[in-house]
Motif scaffolding. Structure first.
Motif, PDB file in Angstrom:
ATOM      1  N   PRO A  56       0.341  -1.025   0.217  1.00  0.00           N
ATOM      2  CA  PRO A  56       0.000   0.468  -0.391  1.00  0.00           C
ATOM      3  C   PRO A  56       0.312   0.903   0.266  1.00  0.00           C
ATOM      4  O   PRO A  56       1.858   1.169   0.724  1.00  0.00           O
ATOM      5  N   PHE A  57       0.079   2.411  -0.556  1.00  0.00           N
ATOM      6  CA  PHE A  57       0.886   3.438  -0.826  1.00  0.00           C
ATOM      7  C   PHE A  57       0.997   4.013   0.592  1.00  0.00           C
ATOM      8  O   PHE A  57       0.149   4.034   1.126  1.00  0.00           O
ATOM      9  N   PHE A  58       1.908   4.964   1.349  1.00  0.00           N
ATOM     10  CA  PHE A  58       1.730   5.271   2.584  1.00  0.00           C
ATOM     11  C   PHE A  58       2.533   6.802   2.122  1.00  0.00           C
ATOM     12  O   PHE A  58       3.275   7.032   1.674  1.00  0.00           O
ATOM     13  N   VAL A  59       2.503   7.625   3.564  1.00  0.00           N
ATOM     14  CA  VAL A  59       3.044   8.557   4.256  1.00  0.00           C
ATOM     15  C   VAL A  59       3.980   8.334   5.498  1.00  0.00           C
ATOM     16  O   VAL A  59       2.932   8.285   6.404  1.00  0.00           O
ATOM     17  N   PRO A  60       4.766   8.926   5.572  1.00  0.00           N
ATOM     18  CA  PRO A  60       5.437   9.320   6.920  1.00  0.00           C
ATOM     19  C   PRO A  60       4.743  10.465   7.476  1.00  0.00           C
ATOM     20  O   PRO A  60       4.246  11.778   6.606  1.00  0.00           O
ATOM     21  N   VAL A  61       3.885  10.709   9.001  1.00  0.00           N
ATOM     22  CA  VAL A  61       3.403  11.414   9.907  1.00  0.00           C
ATOM     23  C   VAL A  61       4.626  11.396  10.800  1.00  0.00           C
ATOM     24  O   VAL A  61       4.368  10.581  11.536  1.00  0.00           O
ATOM     25  N   THR A  62       4.814  13.204  11.199  1.00  0.00           N
ATOM     26  CA  THR A  62       4.863  12.895  13.007  1.00  0.00           C
ATOM     27  C   THR A  62       3.894  13.697  13.499  1.00  0.00           C
ATOM     28  O   THR A  62       2.892  14.785  13.418  1.00  0.00           O
ATOM     29  N   VAL A  63       3.432  13.249  15.054  1.00  0.00           N
ATOM     30  CA  VAL A  63       2.387  13.877  15.405  1.00  0.00           C
ATOM     31  C   VAL A  63       2.762  15.024  15.689  1.00  0.00           C
ATOM     32  O   VAL A  63       3.816  15.036  16.979  1.00  0.00           O
ATOM     33  N   ARG A  64       2.550  16.442  15.690  1.00  0.00           N
ATOM     34  CA  ARG A  64       3.006  17.641  16.499  1.00  0.00           C
ATOM     35  C   ARG A  64       2.306  17.963  17.502  1.00  0.00           C
ATOM     36  O   ARG A  64       1.097  17.847  17.596  1.00  0.00           O
ATOM     37  N   GLY A  65       3.087  18.259  18.573  1.00  0.00           N
ATOM     38  CA  GLY A  65       2.195  19.138  19.773  1.00  0.00           C
ATOM     39  C   GLY A  65       1.199  19.656  19.787  1.00  0.00           C
ATOM     40  O   GLY A  65       0.387  19.430  20.336  1.00  0.00           O
ATOM     41  N   TYR A  66       0.736  20.702  18.429  1.00  0.00           N
ATOM     42  CA  TYR A  66      -0.281  21.579  18.547  1.00  0.00           C
ATOM     43  C   TYR A  66      -1.377  21.052  18.528  1.00  0.00           C
ATOM     44  O   TYR A  66      -2.208  21.288  18.301  1.00  0.00           O
ATOM     45  N   GLU A  67      -1.137  19.220  17.686  1.00  0.00           N
ATOM     46  CA  GLU A  67      -2.227  18.431  17.094  1.00  0.00           C
ATOM     47  C   GLU A  67      -2.933  17.743  18.374  1.00  0.00           C
ATOM     48  O   GLU A  67      -3.935  17.194  18.149  1.00  0.00           O
ATOM     49  N   THR A  68      -2.465  17.438  19.562  1.00  0.00           N
ATOM     50  CA  THR A  68      -3.099  16.957  20.591  1.00  0.00           C
ATOM     51  C   THR A  68      -3.967  17.878  21.734  1.00  0.00           C
ATOM     52  O   THR A  68      -3.935  18.801  21.257  1.00  0.00           O
ATOM     53  N   ALA A 119       2.393  13.601  20.401  1.00  0.00           N
ATOM     54  CA  ALA A 119       3.348  14.483  20.151  1.00  0.00           C
ATOM     55  C   ALA A 119       4.464  13.417  19.998  1.00  0.00           C
ATOM     56  O   ALA A 119       4.844  12.683  21.240  1.00  0.00           O
ATOM     57  N   GLY A 120       5.003  13.737  19.295  1.00  0.00           N
ATOM     58  CA  GLY A 120       6.457  13.093  18.317  1.00  0.00           C
ATOM     59  C   GLY A 120       6.365  11.530  18.096  1.00  0.00           C
ATOM     60  O   GLY A 120       7.771  11.312  17.431  1.00  0.00           O
ATOM     61  N   ASP A 121       5.390  10.722  18.265  1.00  0.00           N
ATOM     62  CA  ASP A 121       4.673   9.285  17.416  1.00  0.00           C
ATOM     63  C   ASP A 121       4.956   9.982  15.642  1.00  0.00           C
ATOM     64  O   ASP A 121       4.953  10.875  15.538  1.00  0.00           O
ATOM     65  N   GLU A 122       5.504   9.177  16.182  1.00  0.00           N
ATOM     66  CA  GLU A 122       5.954   8.707  13.568  1.00  0.00           C
ATOM     67  C   GLU A 122       5.020   7.854  13.699  1.00  0.00           C
ATOM     68  O   GLU A 122       5.364   6.876  14.092  1.00  0.00           O
ATOM     69  N   VAL A 123       4.120   7.856  12.596  1.00  0.00           N
ATOM     70  CA  VAL A 123       3.195   6.983  11.964  1.00  0.00           C
ATOM     71  C   VAL A 123       3.605   6.567  10.469  1.00  0.00           C
ATOM     72  O   VAL A 123       4.541   7.583   9.516  1.00  0.00           O
ATOM     73  N   GLU A 124       3.004   5.818  10.491  1.00  0.00           N
ATOM     74  CA  GLU A 124       2.796   5.499   8.670  1.00  0.00           C
ATOM     75  C   GLU A 124       0.922   5.597   8.362  1.00  0.00           C
ATOM     76  O   GLU A 124       0.462   5.100   9.192  1.00  0.00           O
ATOM     77  N   VAL A 125       1.002   6.642   7.587  1.00  0.00           N
ATOM     78  CA  VAL A 125      -0.631   6.546   6.641  1.00  0.00           C
ATOM     79  C   VAL A 125      -0.910   5.958   5.596  1.00  0.00           C
ATOM     80  O   VAL A 125      -0.586   6.429   4.665  1.00  0.00           O
ATOM     81  N   THR A 126      -1.357   4.730   5.253  1.00  0.00           N
ATOM     82  CA  THR A 126      -1.301   4.269   4.129  1.00  0.00           C
ATOM     83  C   THR A 126      -2.968   4.458   3.691  1.00  0.00           C
ATOM     84  O   THR A 126      -4.097   4.828   4.118  1.00  0.00           O
TER      85      THR A 126
END
Length: 140
Positions: A4-16, A71-78
């Motif tokens: 599957p296609f995916f993009v990496p994203v880092t959770v930013r503090g202001y998104e919490t 915040a700070g978690d590294e994720v992949e979004v498929t």
């Protein structure tokens, strides 16, 4: 079947939120980011769609929250498109930490709208295939 296609994203503090985990609305933003990224990978940009008088639309979205993100978690979004023959199609997405933990599963139903007529175009699969310079990322 291809990966599957995916993009990496880092959770930013202001998104919490006040509990310190990713705000529920941001999951939708991550999903949308991955959808536009896969379209760009296929050679379909917003400008090209607008020039054709077309725009992708979301008809339905379901989110299943599995584990919290901080915040700070590294994720992949498929992002995987599942095509039928009609006006709509399904998109299945997973937001997964890099350690493999699934944080959320998102299922959406989408379509391609004629922006003049304000109606879904018939044969969304064929329309996207004809627009794509590289239909592979879209599973076409």
């Amino acid at each position: 079947m291809a990966e599957p296609f995916f993009v990496p994203v880092t959770v930013r503090g202001y998104e919490t939120d006040v509990q310190g985990h990713l705000n529920q609305s941001v999951y939708l933003q991550y999903a949308e980011h991955a959808r536009w990224s896969v379209l760009r990978a296929a050679g379909i940009g917003q400008a090209e769609l607008m020039a054709q008088g077309l725009g992708p639309v979301t008809l339905e979205t379901t989110i299943r929250y599995r584990r919290e993100l901080r915040a700070g978690d590294e994720v992949e979004v498929t992002c995987v498109f599942l095509w039928g023959e009609g006006k709509s199609f399904r998109i299945e997405q997973t937001i997964r930490r890099t350690d493999g933990t699934v944080a959320a599963e998102i299922t959406a139903v989408g379509g391609l709208m004629d922006l003049t007529e304000r109606r879904l175009v018939p044969g969304a699969r064929d329309a996207f295939k004809s627009l794509a310079r590289d239909p592979g990322p879209l599973g076409l």
